[in-house]
Design a protein around this motif. Structure first.
Motif: not given
Length: 124
Positions: A16-18, A66-69, A81-85, A116-123
């Motif tokens: 997915g993407s975020l 190749g995945r983040f822009t 920060l566009q995060m794909n795949n 302060q940071g932000t949590q990204v969780t990839v299942s």
């Protein structure tokens, strides 16, 4: 007081993407380099991406090429920060950072301003 604030983290399935956002305030940032780092438990803080607001030059860590822009909206003092795949290994707290030079650095200690940071969780 110069500060940066991140937003946009969350839970997403593998593949997915975020999109993360970071907004700077408390000063003028036209010549700043702004960057993203990430850190997961038990690991060192890792460089993800950076952009020079003066000339638009960018740099990416090998694991995200190749995945983040990374991009910037200068009128809003905001970077994205566009995060794909996304992969489970991308799970981490993502931090925005800034330094007052157009020359891009990839070492965390070179950046004096941090969010302060932000949590990204990839299942999986």
């Amino acid at each position: 007081q110069v500060q940066v604030v991140e937003s946009g983290g969350g839970l997403v399935q593998a593949g997915g993407s975020l999109r993360l956002s970071c907004t700077a305030s408390g000063g003028t940032f036209n010549t700043y380099t702004m960057a993203w780092f990430r850190q997961s438990p038990g690991k060192a803080r890792e460089f993800v991406s950076a952009i020079s607001r003066a000339n638009g030059n960018t740099k990416y860590g090998d694991s995200v090429k190749g995945r983040f822009t990374i991009s910037v909206d200068n009128s809003k003092n905001t970077i994205y920060l566009q995060m794909n795949n996304l992969k489970p290994e991308d799970t981490a707290v993502y931090y925005c950072a800034a330094r007052s030079t157009t020359i891009i650095q990839t070492v965390a200690r070179a950046f004096p301003v941090w969010g302060q940071g932000t949590q990204v969780t990839v299942s999986s």
